[in-house]
Enzyme design. Structure first.
Site, short mmCIF file in Angstrom:
data_model
loop_
_atom_site.label_atom_id
_atom_site.label_comp_id
_atom_site.label_asym_id
_atom_site.label_seq_id
_atom_site.Cartn_x
_atom_site.Cartn_y
_atom_site.Cartn_z
N GLU A 452 0.83 -1.18 0.15
CA GLU A 452 -0.02 0.01 0.16
C GLU A 452 0.85 1.15 0.05
OE1 GLU A 452 -3.39 -0.93 -0.48
OE2 GLU A 452 -3.26 0.90 -0.98
C1 LIG Z 1 2.16 -9.69 0.44
C2 LIG Z 1 2.30 -8.79 -0.59
C3 LIG Z 1 0.83 -8.42 -0.97
C4 LIG Z 1 0.88 -7.41 -1.98
N1 LIG Z 1 -0.62 -7.17 -2.28
C5 LIG Z 1 -0.44 -6.20 -3.59
C6 LIG Z 1 -1.96 -6.06 -4.05
O1 LIG Z 1 -2.91 -6.86 -3.62
N2 LIG Z 1 -1.93 -5.31 -5.04
C7 LIG Z 1 -0.82 -4.74 -5.67
O2 LIG Z 1 -0.87 -4.21 -6.79
N3 LIG Z 1 0.50 -4.90 -5.23
C8 LIG Z 1 0.57 -5.46 -4.05
N4 LIG Z 1 1.70 -5.83 -3.45
C9 LIG Z 1 2.88 -5.10 -3.87
C10 LIG Z 1 3.45 -3.90 -3.06
O3 LIG Z 1 2.56 -2.92 -3.01
C11 LIG Z 1 4.78 -3.29 -3.54
O4 LIG Z 1 5.70 -4.53 -3.23
C12 LIG Z 1 5.21 -2.19 -2.96
O5 LIG Z 1 4.24 -1.09 -3.23
C13 LIG Z 1 6.56 -1.60 -3.15
O6 LIG Z 1 6.94 -1.95 -4.54
P1 LIG Z 1 8.43 -2.94 -4.94
O7 LIG Z 1 8.29 -4.17 -4.29
O8 LIG Z 1 8.29 -3.11 -6.29
O9 LIG Z 1 9.33 -2.19 -4.20
P2 LIG Z 1 10.11 -0.88 -5.19
O10 LIG Z 1 9.34 0.07 -5.84
O11 LIG Z 1 11.07 -1.58 -6.07
O12 LIG Z 1 10.97 -0.29 -4.17
C14 LIG Z 1 12.36 -0.75 -3.13
C15 LIG Z 1 12.76 0.23 -2.19
O13 LIG Z 1 13.09 1.65 -2.80
C16 LIG Z 1 12.20 2.59 -2.26
N5 LIG Z 1 11.83 3.53 -3.42
C17 LIG Z 1 11.16 3.27 -4.59
N6 LIG Z 1 11.00 4.53 -5.24
C18 LIG Z 1 11.58 5.51 -4.56
C19 LIG Z 1 11.38 6.97 -4.59
N7 LIG Z 1 11.05 7.45 -5.54
N8 LIG Z 1 12.00 7.53 -3.46
C20 LIG Z 1 12.33 7.10 -2.24
N9 LIG Z 1 12.39 5.58 -2.41
C21 LIG Z 1 11.80 4.72 -3.34
C22 LIG Z 1 10.98 1.98 -1.66
O14 LIG Z 1 10.45 2.60 -0.49
C23 LIG Z 1 11.61 0.50 -1.37
O15 LIG Z 1 12.21 0.73 0.13
C24 LIG Z 1 1.78 -6.74 -2.40
C25 LIG Z 1 3.18 -7.06 -1.80
C26 LIG Z 1 3.39 -8.02 -1.02
C27 LIG Z 1 4.81 -8.73 -0.49
#
Ligand SMILES: Cc1cc2nc3c(=O)[nH]c(=O)nc-3n(C[C@H](O)[C@H](O)[C@H](O)COP(=O)(O)OP(=O)(O)OC[C@H]3O[C@@H](n4cnc5c(N)ncnc54)[C@H](O)[C@@H]3O)c2cc1C
Length: 606
Positions: A452
């Protein structure tokens, strides 16, 4: 375990904290304010109490007993079919038949029309009892909100009653392998079809409740790009894609299977009974929700609500961990109180006599009760924002909710993680092994800091969007009431021990806000560097404000206090002010230090 060790391994227990819930709803937030809103006239304690009690019973008797077994068994996946753990389908049926999915939904679609303030308390209970289970109705409610606010009438008439009754569930499909935080990178495509629908093609990952055996149909809300989409986040549209296409005259029956399949389940650290799915959309039939290319803003309405709900996950898990840590600390015999044996008849004193154990328990308690109170005040503003007849009142309330949303999401979930780890610590090694159930809360709590929108992104939302919005209007919705509150009580002696620390923290927050705004304007990297510490400083100050208000109520009522409730409230308020709030000093120093050291470090040196 022998009796003289004082505690024997047992399943954890959970009792909904109804006394404190009634306190924040009736005595702190003021149920009269709620009752003044259209549609809430009936919200008397006499109406609310039985609902809270029934919710507590459902959580205690149906959901909580499946928490541990659900974690151990997890979901299974075979040939595209996902099965939830034993007992989940039956529990979902009880949940649905009890009318719980409809609690805070519009009566026009079969909902009960109850306010968010009440629903939020139920959400907390559900998160304490069984967070994995709670993700299925949680996502459904998110889908309901997005469709309600942005869907065309025909779509709403067809699908909302099924979501409200819980017969069908919903999902939120944003994430793709190459696209998490940065939704501008979405590759899923939507091609218009001649019949006015669209064909959706692409791969989504990490989709909660993406496939399961709890409901007959699943409605996916999917972000995708139209052929003429502008690049980046300005070119994203939102589509409704059902697992089974609608059939029958009113579209309420199940037709053929649509082109969406689950290709894998994720194996994960916590919430193991929540199905986290990889979904493949293969020319699946979907319908546009809202306007073309405006999908992200439609999704954001749903996300604001969802972010408050994720905040409640941190709170709910902290509460259940606290309850079990207290029970253990009263039983477990180790060592003697520093001032001399308190239970000389026993081989050792219970660990609750030790200062450090009391520190852990009170830290959990002060954070939990503070967060519950802040959540309630915010939920009440949400109700005002949705229902008040005066647009100016609605606007003011919505401003407050906008400001508090990233704070509640990030502060509460960080708190949930820290509190569940502290709860585990209270049990020592017994907390770390599985028998006592405490380590599950830690594992379950961790995801709430990530999904989220990660907590880092919440902090950026606070400093980047919320702080400067409308020339600081959102900030004023918090600053002005706090200032007025402090000034009005500056002469009240009994309140001094709460007002003084509050005003000190508030001063730090004001100063940090001005500095972050000034530096961030000149250089956005500076805002990014300050964001997480600033959010925490804000969260602590907001909690100090609600703790002062709670202490004020407790001071007024303690004379007639027969149960000790108000005395405990005052003691916890003092603990918060003296032992937790001083962290604002360190946080403000960190914010003021600026981002120079973060920038100066060379990438190659990492
Ligand atoms: C159990 C689980 C359930 C989930 N359920 C859903 C769901 O129902 N629907 C859905 O669509 N998604 C879902 N997700 C996905 C989840 O919302 C994402 O994992 C999350 O938004 C982060 O994206 P990412 O994992 O690609 O990390 P990334 O975007 O790759 O981020 C990696 C790190 O970099 C940081 N970062 C990235 N961009 C920036 C920036 N511009 N400035 C500063 N820091 C930054 C982040 O804070 C993080 O610490 C789920 C994930 C899990 C693990």
């Amino acid at each position: 375990m022998p009796e003289d060790e004082g505690a024997s391994a047992s399943m954890p227990a959970y009792t909904a904290p109804l006394r404190d819930m009634r306190f924040v709803l009736n005595e702190l937030a003021g149920i009269e304010r709620l009752r003044a809103l259209p549609g809430c006239e009936e919200m008397t304690p006499e109406l609310v109490d039985p609902i809270l009690e029934a919710a507590a019973a459902l959580c205690r008797d149906v959901l909580f007993p499946l928490n541990r077994s659900g974690d151990e068994e997890g979901c299974s996946f075979e040939n595209g079919v996902v099965r939830t753990p034993r007992g989940f389908p039956e529990a979902y049926r009880s949940f649905r038949e009890g009318g719980w999915p409809a609690l805070a939904c519009d009566t026009a679609y079969g909902g009960q029309g109850l306010p968010r303030s009440l629903a939020l308390l139920f959400e907390e209970m559900m998160c304490s009892a069984n967070l994995s289970f709670g993700t299925y109705p949680g996502l459904t409610h998110g889908a309901y909100s997005a469709l309600l606010q942005h869907g065309a009438e025909a779509l709403k008439d067809r699908y909302l009653p099924k979501l409200v009754s819980g017969e069908w569930t919903g999902t939120m499909c944003l994430t793709e392998p190459q696209c998490g935080t940065d939704l501008g990178l979405i590759r899923t495509r939507a091609v218009p079809a001649e019949d006015g629908s669209h064909r959706i093609t692409g791969n989504k990952i990490f989709i909660s409740a993406g496939e399961h055996d709890l409901a007959d149909n699943i409605l996916h809300l999917v972000l995708a790009k139209l052929p003429d989409a502008p690049p980046g986040t300005r070119g994203i549209s939102l589509f409704l894609v059902p697992k089974f296409l609608p059939a029958g005259q009113d579209g309420q029956a199940l037709g053929p299977r649509n082109g969406v399949v689950c290709t894998a389940l994720e194996h994960k650290m916590g919430i193991r009974a929540s199905a986290t799915c990889a979904l493949s959309f293969e020319a699946a039939k979907g319908w546009l929700v809202g306007r073309p290319h405006k999908g992200l803003s439609a999704m954001f309405t749903m996300m604001n609500e969802a972010r408050l709900s994720v905040g409640m996950q941190g709170l709910g898990l902290a509460e259940v961990s606290y309850q079990n840590a207290v029970a253990y600390a009263k039983e477990r015999l180790q060592g003697r109180a520093l001032g001399g044996a308190r239970h000389p008849d026993k081989p050792a004193d219970p660990i609750i006599v030790h200062a450090d154990v009391r520190r852990m328990l009170l830290t959990m308690r002060a954070q939990i009760e503070g967060c519950r109170a802040l959540a309630m005040l915010t939920a009440l503003e949400q109700d005002v924002a949705q229902r008040h007849p005066d647009p100016a009142e609605r606007q003011a309330a919505d401003d407050f909710v906008q400001l508090m949303t990233p704070i509640i999401k990030a502060y509460f979930t960080d708190m949930g993680w820290e509190a569940t780890a502290t709860g585990m610590q209270v049990l020592g090694g017994h907390g770390y092994i599985r028998e006592w159930g405490m380590e599950q809360y830690v594992r379950d709590a961790r995801i709430a800091q990530i999904y989220e929108g990660t907590n880092g992104i919440q902090a950026l939302d606070l400093v980047g969007r919320k702080m400067g919005a409308h020339a600081g209007r959102y900030l004023r919705r918090f600053f002005h009431p706090v200032l007025a509150y402090v000034e009005a009580r500056s002469e009240e002696e009994a309140m001094g021990e709460f007002i003084l620390p509050l005003s000190r923290a508030f001063g730090r927050l004001q100063q940090a806000s001005a500095e972050v705004a000034r530096r961030g304007m000149a250089d956005p990297f500076e805002a990014g560097a300050a964001a997480t510490d600033y959010l925490r400083l804000f969260g602590l100050t907001a909690l100090a404000y609600v703790w002062a208000r709670m202490a004020e109520v407790a001071l007024r009522k303690q004379a007639a206090d027969e149960t000790g409730f108000y005395r405990a409230k005052l003691s916890t308020a003092r603990f918060f002010m003296q032992r937790i709030l001083p962290q604002t000093g360190a946080l403000s120093a960190t914010v003021m230090a600026g981002g120079g050291t973060l920038r100066a470090f060379e990438d190659a040196a990492f």
